[in-house]
Design a protein around this motif. Sequence first.
Motif, PDB file in Angstrom:
ATOM      1  N   LEU A   1       0.299  10.799  -3.007  1.00  0.00           N
ATOM      2  CA  LEU A   1       0.919  10.094  -2.304  1.00  0.00           C
ATOM      3  C   LEU A   1       2.129   9.166  -2.409  1.00  0.00           C
ATOM      4  O   LEU A   1       3.039   8.797  -1.930  1.00  0.00           O
ATOM      5  N   ILE A   2       2.173   8.955  -3.959  1.00  0.00           N
ATOM      6  CA  ILE A   2       3.143   7.757  -4.365  1.00  0.00           C
ATOM      7  C   ILE A   2       4.498   8.814  -4.735  1.00  0.00           C
ATOM      8  O   ILE A   2       5.556   8.446  -4.542  1.00  0.00           O
ATOM      9  N   ALA A   3       3.945   9.895  -5.456  1.00  0.00           N
ATOM     10  CA  ALA A   3       5.159  10.977  -5.616  1.00  0.00           C
ATOM     11  C   ALA A   3       5.939  11.473  -4.522  1.00  0.00           C
ATOM     12  O   ALA A   3       7.320  11.541  -4.772  1.00  0.00           O
ATOM     13  N   ASP A   4       5.511  11.622  -3.150  1.00  0.00           N
ATOM     14  CA  ASP A   4       6.010  12.383  -2.345  1.00  0.00           C
ATOM     15  C   ASP A   4       5.605  11.326  -0.925  1.00  0.00           C
ATOM     16  O   ASP A   4       4.633  11.661  -0.426  1.00  0.00           O
ATOM     17  N   HIS A   5       6.465  10.659  -0.403  1.00  0.00           N
ATOM     18  CA  HIS A   5       6.346   9.887   1.074  1.00  0.00           C
ATOM     19  C   HIS A   5       5.836  10.753   2.162  1.00  0.00           C
ATOM     20  O   HIS A   5       5.112  10.415   2.811  1.00  0.00           O
TER      21      HIS A   5
ATOM     22  N   PHE B   1       3.685  12.737   2.233  1.00  0.00           N
ATOM     23  CA  PHE B   1       2.045  13.069   2.414  1.00  0.00           C
ATOM     24  C   PHE B   1       1.592  11.772   2.847  1.00  0.00           C
ATOM     25  O   PHE B   1       0.393  11.864   3.416  1.00  0.00           O
ATOM     26  N   VAL B   2       2.302  10.676   2.821  1.00  0.00           N
ATOM     27  CA  VAL B   2       1.603   9.467   3.872  1.00  0.00           C
ATOM     28  C   VAL B   2       1.851   9.782   5.106  1.00  0.00           C
ATOM     29  O   VAL B   2       0.800   9.390   5.759  1.00  0.00           O
ATOM     30  N   HIS B   3       2.839  10.278   5.716  1.00  0.00           N
ATOM     31  CA  HIS B   3       3.023  10.861   7.045  1.00  0.00           C
ATOM     32  C   HIS B   3       1.860  11.795   7.264  1.00  0.00           C
ATOM     33  O   HIS B   3       1.623  11.654   8.416  1.00  0.00           O
ATOM     34  N   LEU B   4       1.897  12.832   6.529  1.00  0.00           N
ATOM     35  CA  LEU B   4       0.787  13.846   6.529  1.00  0.00           C
ATOM     36  C   LEU B   4      -0.558  13.278   6.722  1.00  0.00           C
ATOM     37  O   LEU B   4      -1.406  13.607   7.627  1.00  0.00           O
ATOM     38  N   LEU B   5      -0.809  12.137   5.904  1.00  0.00           N
ATOM     39  CA  LEU B   5      -2.240  11.578   5.973  1.00  0.00           C
ATOM     40  C   LEU B   5      -2.351  10.639   7.313  1.00  0.00           C
ATOM     41  O   LEU B   5      -3.433  10.734   7.924  1.00  0.00           O
ATOM     42  N   ALA B   6      -1.184  10.044   7.849  1.00  0.00           N
ATOM     43  CA  ALA B   6      -1.258   9.350   9.092  1.00  0.00           C
ATOM     44  C   ALA B   6      -1.525  10.252   9.985  1.00  0.00           C
ATOM     45  O   ALA B   6      -2.205  10.517  11.098  1.00  0.00           O
ATOM     46  N   LYS B   7      -0.857  11.651  10.116  1.00  0.00           N
ATOM     47  CA  LYS B   7      -1.138  12.606  11.218  1.00  0.00           C
ATOM     48  C   LYS B   7      -2.372  13.072  11.215  1.00  0.00           C
ATOM     49  O   LYS B   7      -3.145  13.296  12.231  1.00  0.00           O
ATOM     50  N   GLU B   8      -3.106  13.354  10.027  1.00  0.00           N
ATOM     51  CA  GLU B   8      -4.583  13.735   9.976  1.00  0.00           C
ATOM     52  C   GLU B   8      -5.436  12.681  10.469  1.00  0.00           C
ATOM     53  O   GLU B   8      -6.268  13.134  11.313  1.00  0.00           O
ATOM     54  N   PHE B   9      -5.161  11.413  10.288  1.00  0.00           N
ATOM     55  CA  PHE B   9      -6.022  10.247  10.740  1.00  0.00           C
ATOM     56  C   PHE B   9      -6.031  10.207  12.126  1.00  0.00           C
ATOM     57  O   PHE B   9      -7.058  10.191  12.976  1.00  0.00           O
ATOM     58  N   ASN B  10      -4.848  10.375  12.615  1.00  0.00           N
ATOM     59  CA  ASN B  10      -4.407  10.186  14.251  1.00  0.00           C
ATOM     60  C   ASN B  10      -5.126  11.347  14.897  1.00  0.00           C
ATOM     61  O   ASN B  10      -5.765  11.344  15.765  1.00  0.00           O
ATOM     62  N   GLN B  11      -5.136  12.495  14.064  1.00  0.00           N
ATOM     63  CA  GLN B  11      -5.599  13.821  14.847  1.00  0.00           C
ATOM     64  C   GLN B  11      -7.292  13.805  14.739  1.00  0.00           C
ATOM     65  O   GLN B  11      -7.774  14.171  15.691  1.00  0.00           O
TER      66      GLN B  11
END
Length: 351
Positions: free
Chosen positions: A246-250, A252-262
């Motif tokens: 998550l720190i190395a590539d932002h 992944f933060v977006h993808l985690l937000a997407k997964e939470f929303n989904q």
Amino acid sequence: MTILAIESTCDETGAAVGWTSSAAMAALADRGIEILSDVKASSAEIHAKYGGVIPEIAAREQVAAVIPVVAEALESAKLTEKEIEAVAVSEGPGLIGSLLIGVETAKAVAYAWRKPLIRVNHLAAHVFANWIVDDETKVVPELPAVALIVSGGHTDIMLMRSLTDWEWIGGTRDDAAGEAFDKAARAMDFPYPGGPLIAKAAEIDEAVPDFLKLPRPMIAEPGLEMSFSGLKTALVQKMAEQKEKLIADHKFVHLLAKEFNQAVADVLVKKTIVAVESHRPKSLILAGGVAANKMLREGLAIKAKEAKVNFFVPELRYCTDNAAMIAACALMRPEYIDPLRLRPDPGLEVR
Ligand code: KG4
Ligand code: ZN
């Protein structure tokens, strides 16, 4: 009937003027209601500094905003007190300090202008936002309906047999959907209000990798009960587990937000469709602040089509708190009360 409505349950101060013809009222308002003006002031920017709503500050901001907002609502509707036939106000649920300002203002206005006062359940009003008709092509829901109400403090599935006969048939046993979004946003360091920011981050056009997958709590269990507090814990654990990525590539933060929303949307859609299948209503209604969520709106629209039920969701500006929906509820289902008897009720349930 022309009505002045006031909304002050949380960090938003709203006033609106709504109208419906008496013929429409006689026909159970099946043509819906029109909004002549809709004005809003918000203290969200102040709360953003603290990461959440500070009730004392929200109440003080309500005091400062309420009279100017009411005056502007009348002015932009080009009406004076003479043309207003009743005053309506949200009596709860909400924050007590904020509620008091709207309720006392509405009581004073009704008393001074000698107009009847109408009490409005804020959660029911979210549902009635679906009866606001802004253009002639808009159709309103037919009853009976199943309604999913998703706000900051509530997640309820209601069976609406008529405008007044409502039954609670399901909902969350812990956190509300909006609360889950806000807590997740806080955990992910998004500023308040977090729900819309998670939704925005979730717009990334890439598939979520397996290592970011989250559970869908209670999705396979029978019944209409939901739970969102565990999902937040799962998110926090996932963030710790995948910290380096998550720190190395932002991205992944977006993808985690997407997964939470989904995950939230999947649970809400599944339970709501189960309710539709067991009650076979004429309409399916989505309402409340989280109804602004694109994934949820689109996901439920697709499943409603498959289930052959007509789907209704308010325009975006009528999803989050507003006074137009208070006017709609008051006109559709007027509950008159003596101004001297109305008290705010922070813990009011939907009915
Ligand atoms: O109905 P509402 O405006 O206020 C209450 O009555 O609680 O709902 C506010 C909630 C907040 O939790 C906010 O984060 C959430 O609705 N919300 C959203 C979105 N817009 C507002 N959640 C997810 N996606 C959105 N686009
Ligand atoms: Zn609300």
